[in-house]
Design a protein around this motif. Structure first.
Motif, PDB file in Angstrom:
ATOM      1  N   MET A   1      54.094  43.276  37.284  1.00 18.17           N
ATOM      2  CA  MET A   1      53.599  43.352  35.917  1.00 18.17           C
ATOM      3  C   MET A   1      52.198  43.977  35.918  1.00 18.17           C
ATOM      4  SD  MET A   1      53.203  40.276  33.183  1.00 18.17           S
ATOM      5  CE  MET A   1      52.249  39.325  34.328  1.00 18.17           C
ATOM      6  N   LYS A   6      43.729  45.359  29.007  1.00 16.19           N
ATOM      7  CA  LYS A   6      43.744  43.905  28.996  1.00 16.19           C
ATOM      8  C   LYS A   6      42.708  43.389  28.030  1.00 16.19           C
ATOM      9  CE  LYS A   6      44.723  41.354  33.107  1.00 16.19           C
ATOM     10  NZ  LYS A   6      44.174  40.949  34.390  1.00 16.19           N
ATOM     11  N   LEU A   7      42.996  42.252  27.422  1.00 14.78           N
ATOM     12  CA  LEU A   7      41.978  41.592  26.630  1.00 14.78           C
ATOM     13  C   LEU A   7      41.315  40.539  27.508  1.00 14.78           C
ATOM     14  CD1 LEU A   7      43.739  41.064  23.184  1.00 14.78           C
ATOM     15  CD2 LEU A   7      41.930  42.687  23.774  1.00 14.78           C
ATOM     16  N   ASN A   9      39.587  37.239  28.755  1.00 14.44           N
ATOM     17  CA  ASN A   9      39.511  35.867  28.254  1.00 14.44           C
ATOM     18  C   ASN A   9      38.696  35.026  29.223  1.00 14.44           C
ATOM     19  OD1 ASN A   9      41.260  34.572  30.283  1.00 14.44           O
ATOM     20  ND2 ASN A   9      42.788  35.962  29.410  1.00 14.44           N
ATOM     21  N   ASP A  11      39.573  32.270  30.656  1.00 18.93           N
ATOM     22  CA  ASP A  11      40.336  31.461  31.604  1.00 18.93           C
ATOM     23  C   ASP A  11      40.678  32.196  32.886  1.00 18.93           C
ATOM     24  OD1 ASP A  11      40.183  29.804  29.504  1.00 18.93           O
ATOM     25  OD2 ASP A  11      42.251  30.087  28.834  1.00 18.93           O
ATOM     26  N   THR A  12      40.658  33.531  32.837  1.00 15.60           N
ATOM     27  CA  THR A  12      41.006  34.291  34.031  1.00 15.60           C
ATOM     28  C   THR A  12      39.965  35.382  34.256  1.00 15.60           C
ATOM     29  OG1 THR A  12      42.338  35.768  32.695  1.00 15.60           O
ATOM     30  CG2 THR A  12      43.502  33.980  33.795  1.00 15.60           C
ATOM     31  N   VAL A  13      39.993  35.916  35.460  1.00 12.17           N
ATOM     32  CA  VAL A  13      39.124  37.050  35.770  1.00 12.17           C
ATOM     33  C   VAL A  13      39.896  38.312  35.429  1.00 12.17           C
ATOM     34  CG1 VAL A  13      37.949  38.290  37.626  1.00 12.17           C
ATOM     35  CG2 VAL A  13      37.923  35.792  37.576  1.00 12.17           C
ATOM     36  N   ILE A  16      41.509  40.514  38.127  1.00  6.50           N
ATOM     37  CA  ILE A  16      42.587  39.979  38.959  1.00  6.50           C
ATOM     38  C   ILE A  16      43.769  39.683  38.040  1.00  6.50           C
ATOM     39  CG2 ILE A  16      43.276  38.170  40.564  1.00  6.50           C
ATOM     40  CD1 ILE A  16      40.162  37.725  40.929  1.00  6.50           C
ATOM     41  N   GLU A  18      47.625  38.389  36.888  1.00  3.41           N
ATOM     42  CA  GLU A  18      48.249  37.067  37.017  1.00  3.41           C
ATOM     43  C   GLU A  18      48.977  36.915  38.352  1.00  3.41           C
ATOM     44  OE1 GLU A  18      50.856  34.234  34.097  1.00  3.41           O
ATOM     45  OE2 GLU A  18      50.275  36.224  33.375  1.00  3.41           O
ATOM     46  N   ASP A  19      49.509  38.058  38.871  1.00  2.88           N
ATOM     47  CA  ASP A  19      50.215  37.990  40.151  1.00  2.88           C
ATOM     48  C   ASP A  19      49.268  38.190  41.332  1.00  2.88           C
ATOM     49  OD1 ASP A  19      49.571  40.585  39.839  1.00  2.88           O
ATOM     50  OD2 ASP A  19      51.584  41.401  40.107  1.00  2.88           O
ATOM     51  N   GLY A  20      47.966  38.221  41.074  1.00  2.00           N
ATOM     52  CA  GLY A  20      46.992  38.338  42.157  1.00  2.00           C
ATOM     53  C   GLY A  20      46.610  39.760  42.484  1.00  2.00           C
ATOM     54  N   SER A  21      47.336  40.744  41.898  1.00  2.00           N
ATOM     55  CA  SER A  21      46.989  42.129  42.201  1.00  2.00           C
ATOM     56  C   SER A  21      45.715  42.515  41.457  1.00  2.00           C
ATOM     57  CB  SER A  21      48.147  43.054  41.820  1.00  2.00           C
ATOM     58  OG  SER A  21      48.403  42.928  40.436  1.00  2.00           O
ATOM     59  N   VAL A 221      33.560  37.669  43.493  1.00  2.00           N
ATOM     60  CA  VAL A 221      34.192  36.720  44.409  1.00  2.00           C
ATOM     61  C   VAL A 221      33.321  36.417  45.631  1.00  2.00           C
ATOM     62  CG1 VAL A 221      36.287  36.226  45.704  1.00  2.00           C
ATOM     63  CG2 VAL A 221      36.416  37.600  43.653  1.00  2.00           C
TER      64      VAL A 221
END
Lengths: 474, 201
Positions: A1, A6-7, A9, A11-13, A16, A18-21, A221
């Motif tokens: 995916m 991207k928007l 947010n 909660d996430t970076v 990165i 969602e699948d870590g890519s 990171v």
């Protein structure tokens, strides 16, 4: 995916997925006063980085960490390996300074002076922009299939990146070896100095990987400084901040209910770490001020006052004045001056000469028919840029027994940066010996009136035993 | 992609500390690969180091290095004889190197003119009397292994200087003598050589 856009947010970076890519950021071009001043600061800093090993101070480069000979030249001060303890005060002083700056100005270091930002924003990203075009063009190129024109652009870009990484690696190496030596190595076969060559290869690849691919991941990171932020800043620290009181709710220019923010997303497009500053201060923010310039430009266009995104403290955004005098600022200022004071004192004790006295390996003492003998090694180092003349003697004041010393009959002359480890023999007549005692060895060096005192222990057998033995065989 | 505002709700971990909760976001792949790589490497390392013993252990490496040192020492000693020491003592480069060492390490007891004298612990090296033998190899033995008189004599210098510097400093001392003159000199004790065991006084 793989999302194309991207928007951001909370909660996430963003970088990165969602699948870590990895999600590659392509910051849009930005212009403005902060960008201009940052560029000037960056060029000055690059100039300083390059020139430090070339500027001579007291006969040596301004910064020359001569690891090979264990002599470290810093702006006219020369340190030997024996001065390593100063490193503690240097590092703690630097840490206090960083705390101090952070408490008042937030991540101003990251945005303005960190070599990562300096080289990435003002060298590597500029070249990328020149070859591959602006942000939409770069995104399109990323998505496009590999064709000869794309291949050409990519090879050209990475080729230039590699060359630049090599140059930066050489600048880095020039801090550790002299410029003539570096020039010599550049012109001779790598086989003759394969360790330095290997070092350059590894450094080049690390720099290339970092500036071509890794980029903001280092700040988000890896870098510990970013992670300290929440502990170092408070409500009165200046950060790159969105004035939510004035801007919210975002809406169209024509909407009378909306705040000053027109929800154009320019601030998001220009962000090199892919955050939306309107969601508040975040770990990823490196304080680069790109969004400030971007927003100011838009505000000018819609004829609203600048500074919707500006350097402001949390308290300032709530409508109060930023407090400069607060427990944290008082404590950090105190710590800073304490640190500067202690480091200043520590560095003021550094002489142009080093003297160390140690007991010679082997028997701790020797007993002859007439004397008790102790042998020491006196290590002398000349850290001056001229010859120093050393003399070594015993501080006789306060000693209850007669001592004779030998090893330094005349003056010992050491050329600059020379080191000698001489034998120094101290004898006490057998009948005068009353037991172990402390011995002060006085080392004087001229010119410069340097006086160094080193204390050693004079050892011998039990005096009672010695007396009985003497009576037995007179 | 799902709605960015809600997509993480189901990843929220159940534990709460001081009102702080944590999302179960996936680590970046580069981070995971670095970690997996380190894990795999540690297993390979463990296996090859401790079980298969493909890699050299520190003990073997030290033993090998010590063997090389010993070999170099023996090689240097192998060439040492009365004749070779005399040859060295007539080589200006060798003698100059020896003189520099003498000025650092030896003057404290033997004096700058090699005559020792009052207040100095050493013996006179330029008179016609030798303490442990009137042969170059005896002088070399004393410098290398130390004086047989462990209680009051000179200590061993071989660890401090190494065999080459020992022969250089001996060459410097011998440069003050001639073969004939040294053979005619007296010796207080029977001449020693490198194999003479130490004696207690």
């Amino acid at each position: 995916m793989k999302a194309k856009s991207k928007l951001p947010n909370l909660d996430t970076v963003t970088t990165i997925n969602e699948d870590g890519s990895r999600f590659n950021i392509h910051p849009a071009d930005v212009r403005g006063r902060f960008t201009r001043w940052r560029r000037i600061a960056a060029l000055l800093l690059i100039g300083v980085y390059i020139l430090l090993p070339w500027i001579p101070v007291n006969g040596y480069p301004a910064v020359f960490l001569d690891v090979l000979h264990r002599r470290f030249h810093l702006f006219g001060i020369t340190l030997a390996a024996q001065d390593l303890w100063l490193l503690f005060f240097f590092l703690s002083g630097m840490a206090f300074l960083l705390f101090y700056i952070t408490a008042f100005l937030g991540r101003v270091w990251c945005g303005w002076a960190c070599p990562q930002t300096v080289f990435l924003e003002h060298v590597f990203r500029r070249i990328e922009r020149f070859i591959e075009g602006d942000a939409p063009a770069r995104r399109k190129l990323d998505a496009a299939p590999m064709t000869p024109p794309k291949l050409f652009k990519r090879v050209l870009k990475h080729g230039i990146f590699l060359i630049l990484a090599t140059i930066i690696a050489h600048i880095f190496l020039s801090y550790f070896i002299s410029i003539p030596q570096l020039w010599e190595w550049i012109r001779t076969s790598p086989v003759e100095h394969w360790k330095a060559f290997f070092f350059i290869i590894i450094t080049t690849l690390l720099l290339y990987g970092n500036f071509a691919w890794f980029r903001e991941q280092l700040c988000i990171v890896i870098c510990p400084y970013g992670r300290f932020q929440s502990a170092l800043i408070d409500d009165d620290t200046l950060n790159v901040a969105y004035d939510y009181g004035r801007g919210n709710p975002p809406g169209s220019v024509k909407n009378p209910e909306a705040g000053d923010c027109i929800d154009c997303r320019r601030c998001v497009q220009v962000c090199p770490t892919g955050i939306d500053i309107r969601q508040g201060l975040q770990l990823e923010c490196i304080g680069c001020a790109n969004c400030m310039d971007a927003c100011d430009e838009i505000m000018d266009k819609v004829k609203r006052p600048r500074g919707l995104i500006r350097y402001a403290s949390e308290r300032n955004l709530e409508g109060f004045k930023t407090r400069l005098l607060r427990p944290r600022s008082i404590l950090y200022t105190g710590l800073l001056f304490l640190g500067i004071g202690v480091a200043g004192f520590a560095f003021s004790t550094v002489d142009k000469a080093v003297a160390m006295a140690t007991r010679m390996p082997g028997a701790p003492f020797y007993v002859t028919d007439t004397h008790i003998r102790n042998q020491y090694q006196i290590r002398l180092i000349n850290k001056d840029s001229r010859d120093l003349s050393f003399s070594v003697s015993i501080q006789a004041n306060g000693l209850t027994v007669p001592v004779e010393s030998s090893g330094f009959a005349g003056a010992e002359i050491l050329s600059p940066m020379e080191e000698k480890n001489n034998t120094f023999v101290v004898q006490v007549p057998r009948e005068a010996y009353e037991g172990p005692f402390a011995l002060k060895i006085l080392v004087e060096a001229e010119p410069g009136d340097i006086e160094l005192e080193r204390e050693v222990e004079f050892l011998g057998p039990d005096p009672e035993l010695l007396r009985r033995q003497s009576q037995a065989n007179p | 992609m799902s709605d960015p505002k809600n997509n993480q709700d189901d990843h929220l971990r159940p534990h709460v500390y001081d009102g702080i909760q944590e999302y179960d976001n996936r680590l970046p792949n580069w981070w995971l690969w670095t970690f997996y790589g380190a894990v795999i490497l540690s297993v390979i390392y463990w296996f090859s180091f401790y079980d298969a013993q493909i890699m050299e252990s520190d003990t073997t490496r030290i033993d090998e290095a010590m063997a090389k040192v010993e070999e170099a020492r023996l090689a240097a000693i192998g060439e040492i004889s009365n004749d070779t020491l005399w040859q060295m003592s007539r080589n200006p480069g060798f003698v100059a190197a020896g003189e520099a060492i003498f000025k650092e390490k030896c003057v404290a007891c033997h004096g700058p003119d090699l005559k020792a004298g009052p207040g100095l612990a050493g013996v006179n090296l330029v008179d016609d009397e030798w303490k442990w033998g009137n042969q170059p190899i005896s002088v070399y033995s004393v410098v290398t292994n130390g004086s047989p008189d462990k209680m009051s004599g000179m200590q061993s210098w071989v660890n401090e200087l190494g065999p080459q510097k020992v022969s250089q400093v001996v060459a410097f001392v011998l440069s003050h003598h001639t073969e004939q003159e040294m053979a005619d000199a007296t010796t207080l004790n029977p001449p020693i050589n490198l194999k003479t065991p130490p004696v207690a006084k």
